[in-house]
Motif scaffolding. Structure first.
Motif, PDB file in Angstrom:
ATOM      1  N   THR A 263       0.833  -1.200   0.000  1.00  0.00           N
ATOM      2  CA  THR A 263       0.000   0.000   0.000  1.00  0.00           C
ATOM      3  C   THR A 263       0.867   1.249   0.000  1.00  0.00           C
ATOM      4  N   ALA A 264       0.620   2.125  -0.969  1.00  0.00           N
ATOM      5  CA  ALA A 264       1.337   3.400  -1.065  1.00  0.00           C
ATOM      6  C   ALA A 264       0.499   4.487  -0.417  1.00  0.00           C
ATOM      7  N   ILE A 265       0.980   5.020   0.700  1.00  0.00           N
ATOM      8  CA  ILE A 265       0.346   6.183   1.319  1.00  0.00           C
ATOM      9  C   ILE A 265       0.815   7.402   0.519  1.00  0.00           C
ATOM     10  N   THR A 266      -0.095   7.994  -0.250  1.00  0.00           N
ATOM     11  CA  THR A 266       0.278   8.993  -1.244  1.00  0.00           C
ATOM     12  C   THR A 266      -0.101  10.396  -0.803  1.00  0.00           C
ATOM     13  N   LEU A 267       0.886  11.299  -0.852  1.00  0.00           N
ATOM     14  CA  LEU A 267       0.695  12.696  -0.457  1.00  0.00           C
ATOM     15  C   LEU A 267       1.176  13.609  -1.581  1.00  0.00           C
ATOM     16  N   ASN A 268       0.523  14.735  -1.748  1.00  0.00           N
ATOM     17  CA  ASN A 268       1.035  15.769  -2.650  1.00  0.00           C
ATOM     18  C   ASN A 268       2.157  16.521  -1.950  1.00  0.00           C
ATOM     19  N   PHE A 269       3.175  16.865  -2.717  1.00  0.00           N
ATOM     20  CA  PHE A 269       4.276  17.648  -2.152  1.00  0.00           C
ATOM     21  C   PHE A 269       3.747  19.000  -1.680  1.00  0.00           C
ATOM     22  N   VAL A 270       4.187  19.421  -0.495  1.00  0.00           N
ATOM     23  CA  VAL A 270       3.663  20.648   0.122  1.00  0.00           C
ATOM     24  C   VAL A 270       4.230  21.885  -0.568  1.00  0.00           C
ATOM     25  N   GLN A 271       3.591  23.028  -0.319  1.00  0.00           N
ATOM     26  CA  GLN A 271       3.992  24.285  -0.938  1.00  0.00           C
ATOM     27  C   GLN A 271       4.609  25.264   0.054  1.00  0.00           C
ATOM     28  N   LYS A 272       4.407  25.044   1.360  1.00  0.00           N
ATOM     29  CA  LYS A 272       4.868  26.002   2.368  1.00  0.00           C
ATOM     30  C   LYS A 272       5.648  25.282   3.461  1.00  0.00           C
ATOM     31  N   GLU A 273       6.528  26.041   4.136  1.00  0.00           N
ATOM     32  CA  GLU A 273       7.309  25.472   5.226  1.00  0.00           C
ATOM     33  C   GLU A 273       6.418  25.020   6.376  1.00  0.00           C
ATOM     34  N   SER A 274       5.375  25.791   6.662  1.00  0.00           N
ATOM     35  CA  SER A 274       4.472  25.420   7.758  1.00  0.00           C
ATOM     36  C   SER A 274       3.779  24.093   7.461  1.00  0.00           C
ATOM     37  N   GLU A 275       3.397  23.885   6.187  1.00  0.00           N
ATOM     38  CA  GLU A 275       2.778  22.618   5.794  1.00  0.00           C
ATOM     39  C   GLU A 275       3.769  21.467   5.925  1.00  0.00           C
ATOM     40  N   LEU A 276       5.022  21.731   5.580  1.00  0.00           N
ATOM     41  CA  LEU A 276       6.050  20.689   5.696  1.00  0.00           C
ATOM     42  C   LEU A 276       6.245  20.290   7.147  1.00  0.00           C
ATOM     43  N   GLU A 277       6.338  21.259   8.042  1.00  0.00           N
ATOM     44  CA  GLU A 277       6.546  20.960   9.458  1.00  0.00           C
ATOM     45  C   GLU A 277       5.399  20.121  10.017  1.00  0.00           C
ATOM     46  N   THR A 278       4.176  20.472   9.642  1.00  0.00           N
ATOM     47  CA  THR A 278       3.011  19.716  10.115  1.00  0.00           C
ATOM     48  C   THR A 278       3.040  18.296   9.579  1.00  0.00           C
ATOM     49  N   MET A 279       3.337  18.151   8.302  1.00  0.00           N
ATOM     50  CA  MET A 279       3.358  16.831   7.685  1.00  0.00           C
ATOM     51  C   MET A 279       4.436  15.937   8.292  1.00  0.00           C
ATOM     52  N   ILE A 280       5.637  16.474   8.458  1.00  0.00           N
ATOM     53  CA  ILE A 280       6.736  15.683   9.024  1.00  0.00           C
ATOM     54  C   ILE A 280       6.394  15.239  10.444  1.00  0.00           C
ATOM     55  N   GLU A 281       5.797  16.132  11.218  1.00  0.00           N
ATOM     56  CA  GLU A 281       5.431  15.792  12.593  1.00  0.00           C
ATOM     57  C   GLU A 281       4.393  14.674  12.612  1.00  0.00           C
ATOM     58  N   GLU A 282       3.428  14.734  11.718  1.00  0.00           N
ATOM     59  CA  GLU A 282       2.416  13.682  11.656  1.00  0.00           C
ATOM     60  C   GLU A 282       3.027  12.345  11.256  1.00  0.00           C
ATOM     61  N   LEU A 283       3.963  12.356  10.321  1.00  0.00           N
ATOM     62  CA  LEU A 283       4.615  11.112   9.906  1.00  0.00           C
ATOM     63  C   LEU A 283       5.455  10.524  11.042  1.00  0.00           C
ATOM     64  N   LYS A 284       6.144  11.385  11.775  1.00  0.00           N
ATOM     65  CA  LYS A 284       6.955  10.904  12.897  1.00  0.00           C
ATOM     66  C   LYS A 284       6.086  10.291  13.989  1.00  0.00           C
ATOM     67  N   ASN A 285       4.897  10.854  14.205  1.00  0.00           N
ATOM     68  CA  ASN A 285       4.027  10.391  15.279  1.00  0.00           C
ATOM     69  C   ASN A 285       3.083   9.278  14.860  1.00  0.00           C
ATOM     70  N   SER A 286       3.100   8.909  13.589  1.00  0.00           N
ATOM     71  CA  SER A 286       2.188   7.863  13.132  1.00  0.00           C
ATOM     72  C   SER A 286       2.665   6.493  13.600  1.00  0.00           C
ATOM     73  N   TRP A 287       1.762   5.523  13.536  1.00  0.00           N
ATOM     74  CA  TRP A 287       2.082   4.152  13.935  1.00  0.00           C
ATOM     75  C   TRP A 287       2.608   3.327  12.761  1.00  0.00           C
ATOM     76  N   ILE A 288       2.752   3.964  11.624  1.00  0.00           N
ATOM     77  CA  ILE A 288       3.093   3.229  10.404  1.00  0.00           C
ATOM     78  C   ILE A 288       4.612   3.117  10.255  1.00  0.00           C
ATOM     79  N   THR A 289       5.070   1.936   9.866  1.00  0.00           N
ATOM     80  CA  THR A 289       6.465   1.721   9.506  1.00  0.00           C
ATOM     81  C   THR A 289       6.545   1.581   7.993  1.00  0.00           C
TER      82      THR A 289
END
Length: 383
Positions: A263-289
């Protein structure tokens, strides 16, 4: 199987969909048949399986696009087709172009690398002006992503409704872009495209012929050219979903084990630094390996290059490729169009200078007359 038209709660694995309109159910089954999922009918104690399998035969009563039944079907298909194959999650970014914020792209690569998260970048191809500095900057960014444990896929080019003669050069254009990547030490390992490409003779033969691995994204705006009723088969073909789709049906908000298929968890590349920070934090805190795509076997062929992955390494024409790369800047000192020799260019330059001098002298004389006239007028007024 019989028609019911009832409303039921649908559950399978860690997923639940409430209040599903059920058009059909299995009302009688042999005891030895394997059952998949549960349909619990509202306002009754009745429960029925979603799917059943016995031997080489498998059945489901319904399947709806972009609903849980689409995911549920994979549970049955996995056992029916490839029961021993282990499935994984992969992290995929798309909507990456040469004019994307490449500095932000490199920063995202650093953040994911430091977090130990391998990722895939499905990048849009460039078919012309590949010697321009803008293209060089694009290649540098892709090479840097590759060095930060990223995998490059070639995304299908955008098909516009006005394009009627795409078959004229699509094969050569795709091959050219792959060769440009390879010449820069970038090893694409597959293709990312909307699903309708795999159901089209033209796109399969002209655009997908180089790849044995693909990620098929949901169709957004299908524009078939030579449509057929069967999909092309690939050695690796991942099921792509966005995070919202999974979260919508998770029973407890957590997802640890992957669904039965890759399964490919697919995301569009972000446009802003604030969006990047939020996305990275969510990926770090997710239960997915997330799994590293390079650990699988993937091959791309052109007339010049053979690009492949083998046990986590990248190979270019059989040679193992070192993927360490530093940030590089492309020179902006570039002549985008060769200057043509112009007839009478010197003569016209001389004429321009003469006209400029005449205009300047005229302005000076006019200013002098204006000053003299102003003084004469004042003297007349005083008298």
């Amino acid at each position: 199987m019989r028609a019911v038209g009832k409303v039921a709660d649908f559950s399978i694995g860690p997923f639940v969909e409430k209040s599903v309109r059920v058009p059909y159910i299995f009302d009688s089954m042999q005891a030895e048949a394997r059952k998949y999922g549960t349909l619990k009918v509202h306002q009754s104690d009745e429960s029925y399986p979603y799917g059943v399998r016995k031997g080489t035969h498998a059945y489901v009563p319904f399947m709806q696009k972009d609903r849980l039944s689409e995911m549920a079907l994979s549970y049955l298909l996995k056992d029916w087709i490839q029961p021993e194959q282990k499935s994984h999650y992969y992290l995929v970014f798309k909507e990456i172009y040469p004019f994307s914020d490449l500095a932000l792209l490199e920063r995202m690569s650093d953040e994911l690398f430091e977090a130990g998260i391998p990722f895939i970048a499905s990048v849009h191809p460039v078919f012309s002006n590949t010697d321009y500095p803008a293209m060089k900057r694009y290649m540098n960014a892709l090479k840097y992503m590759q060095s930060r444990n990223g995998t490059i896929l070639v995304e299908a080019p955008v098909v516009a409704s006005t394009i009627q003669d795409l078959d004229r050069s699509l094969y050569r254009q795709m091959e050219h872009f792959i060769d440009v990547l390879a010449a820069e030490g970038i090893v694409p390992l597959g293709m990312g495209t909307e699903m309708y490409w795999s159901y089209d003779d033209h796109y399969v033969s002209e655009g997908m012929a180089f790849f044995d691995s693909v990620i098929l994204f949901p169709d957004e705006r299908p524009m078939p050219k030579a449509k057929r009723n069967r999909s092309e088969a690939f050695s690796s073909s991942m099921y792509s979903v966005n995070p919202e789709f999974l979260q919508r049906y998770l029973a407890d908000g957590r997802l640890i084990d992957p669904p039965p298929v890759d399964t490919a968890i697919t995301l569009n590349f972000v446009q802003k630094e604030s969006e990047l920070e939020t996305m990275i934090e969510e990926l770090k805190n997710s239960w997915i390996t997330f799994e590293d795509y390079k650990n699988g076997s993937h091959t791309v062929h052109t007339g010049t290059y053979e690009l492949k992955s083998q046990l986590g390494s990248l190979l270019l024409n059989g040679e193992r490729l070192g993927i360490q790369a530093d940030r590089q800047e492309a020179s902006s000192d570039y002549v985008y169009k060769e200057q043509e020799r112009k007839s009478f260019e010197t003569w016209f330059n001389v004429q321009n200078m003469v006209f400029i001098v005449i205009i300047f002298i005229t302005l000076v004389v006019f200013s002098v007359f204006l000053i003299i006239g102003n003084r004469m007028y004042k003297r007349k007024y005083y008298k």
